[in-house]
Scaffold this motif. Structure first.
Motif, short mmCIF file in Angstrom:
data_model
loop_
_atom_site.label_atom_id
_atom_site.label_comp_id
_atom_site.label_asym_id
_atom_site.label_seq_id
_atom_site.Cartn_x
_atom_site.Cartn_y
_atom_site.Cartn_z
N CYS A 112 0.87 -1.18 0.00
CA CYS A 112 0.00 0.00 0.00
C CYS A 112 0.90 1.23 0.00
O CYS A 112 1.43 1.62 1.04
CB CYS A 112 -0.90 -0.04 1.23
SG CYS A 112 -1.96 1.41 1.40
N LYS A 116 1.17 11.27 0.36
CA LYS A 116 0.46 12.01 1.41
C LYS A 116 0.69 13.50 1.16
O LYS A 116 1.82 13.96 1.14
CB LYS A 116 0.96 11.62 2.80
CG LYS A 116 0.25 12.35 3.93
CD LYS A 116 0.75 11.88 5.29
CE LYS A 116 0.12 12.67 6.42
NZ LYS A 116 -1.33 12.51 6.50
N LEU A 122 3.85 7.43 1.70
CA LEU A 122 3.50 6.45 2.72
C LEU A 122 3.65 5.05 2.18
O LEU A 122 3.31 4.77 1.03
CB LEU A 122 2.06 6.66 3.19
CG LEU A 122 1.69 8.01 3.80
CD1 LEU A 122 0.23 7.99 4.26
CD2 LEU A 122 2.62 8.37 4.95
N ASN A 125 0.93 2.72 5.23
CA ASN A 125 0.40 3.74 6.14
C ASN A 125 1.44 4.38 7.05
O ASN A 125 1.08 5.05 8.02
CB ASN A 125 -0.75 3.16 6.98
CG ASN A 125 -1.91 2.71 6.12
OD1 ASN A 125 -2.33 3.44 5.23
ND2 ASN A 125 -2.41 1.51 6.36
N GLU A 213 -3.38 10.11 -1.10
CA GLU A 213 -4.17 9.55 -0.01
C GLU A 213 -5.46 10.35 0.16
O GLU A 213 -5.44 11.57 0.27
CB GLU A 213 -3.36 9.58 1.29
CG GLU A 213 -4.09 8.96 2.46
CD GLU A 213 -3.37 9.18 3.77
OE1 GLU A 213 -3.45 8.32 4.65
OE2 GLU A 213 -2.72 10.25 3.92
N ASP A 265 -8.16 10.69 8.77
CA ASP A 265 -8.62 9.79 9.85
C ASP A 265 -9.20 10.56 11.02
O ASP A 265 -9.28 11.77 10.98
CB ASP A 265 -7.48 8.88 10.32
CG ASP A 265 -6.21 9.65 10.63
OD1 ASP A 265 -6.30 10.89 10.83
OD2 ASP A 265 -5.14 9.05 10.67
#
Length: 265
Positions: A112, A116, A122, A125, A213, A265
């Protein structure tokens, strides 16, 4: 000499670019590759020059944040571009980040990897790389554009304040990165994307946007340090390098990278 020093002859042998990195300068240690390149006289540097150090003692990120890198373990380098353009520089920064994302996914296709906003990469994450773009002017004329990249390649330990936030390719894959090979593969990708950027290729923007992202999702925004109460749909970057969002009323808003932080988030 560092025990894990960058092997310049191996890098030169593997490099297949037309111009990027053909003028290559290695330094065992520097305070900052960007700072070093910015201070060089115009006649000492050319389009496509790359400066790399194994020990960047005072690396800088966006807003003069420190970039800490373990000597001999990572890739810390700066690239020089002389585009003849005076706008859209952040799009080029994002294109370089895209090249890095694509190469990470070549190593591990299930990884993944994302950009960002505004200038980090990233990996699963966690931050694996940062980019810093700076311009040098002679009077009112742009002399050079300097894009520095700090990539965590083989570093396996980080300060407590970065625990869970930073990672390296080696930590994510369990395999040592041969830095000379990685860089000799990355530079042709960046060279190709630079040429697309110079021609203002619309397909490049689409590819960049798909790797930001939060793209296509409702996200939060912090503008000039103040968190907005509402959510916005992230539509991506436009040709001038501004981030475009859709508000709840259906209106479009755009922001420069200095103004805005994306909250996912």
């Amino acid at each position: 000499m560092l025990s894990d020093s960058f092997d310049v002859p191996v890098f030169n042998k593997n490099l297949s670019t037309q111009w990027l990195g053909q003028d290559f300068h290695y330094h065992a240690a520097l305070p900052s590759t960007n700072t070093y390149v910015k201070k060089l006289d115009a006649e000492e540097i050319e389009h496509g020059t790359v400066v790399l150090t194994d020990n960047q003692r005072s690396g800088r990120g966006q807003y003069d944040r420190k970039w800490k890198s373990e000597p001999g373990q990572n890739l810390t380098f700066s690239m020089v571009f002389k585009p003849g353009l005076t706008e859209g520089f952040h799009v080029l920064t994002m294109a370089c980040a895209l090249a890095l994302v694509e190469q990470l996914q070549e190593i591990e296709r299930e990884a993944c990897a994302y950009i960002k906003w505004p200038n980090d990469v990233l990996y699963n994450n966690k931050k694996v790389a940062g980019l810093l773009t700076e311009a040098v002017f002679l009077g009112n004329k742009l002399d050079r554009l300097v894009i520095g990249i700090g990539l965590n390649a083989n570093q396996q330990t980080y300060h407590a304040d970065l625990a869970g936030k930073a990672t390296s390719i080696r930590l994510e894959t369990g395999k040592k990165v041969f830095r000379e090979n990685f860089l000799s593969c990355l530079l042709p990708r960046i060279e190709y994307k630079y040429d697309l950027w110079l021609r203002k290729n619309s397909g490049l923007l689409r590819k960049v946007n798909r790797k930001i992202e939060g793209y296509g999702k409702w996200i939060g925004l912090s503008v000039n340090g103040e968190k907005k109460a509402n959510s916005y749909k992230l539509l991506g970057v436009n040709e001038s390098g501004r981030l475009v969002v859709l508000n709840k009323e259906g209106g479009l808003e755009s922001f420069s990278y200095e103004q805005i932080r994306v909250i996912t988030d």
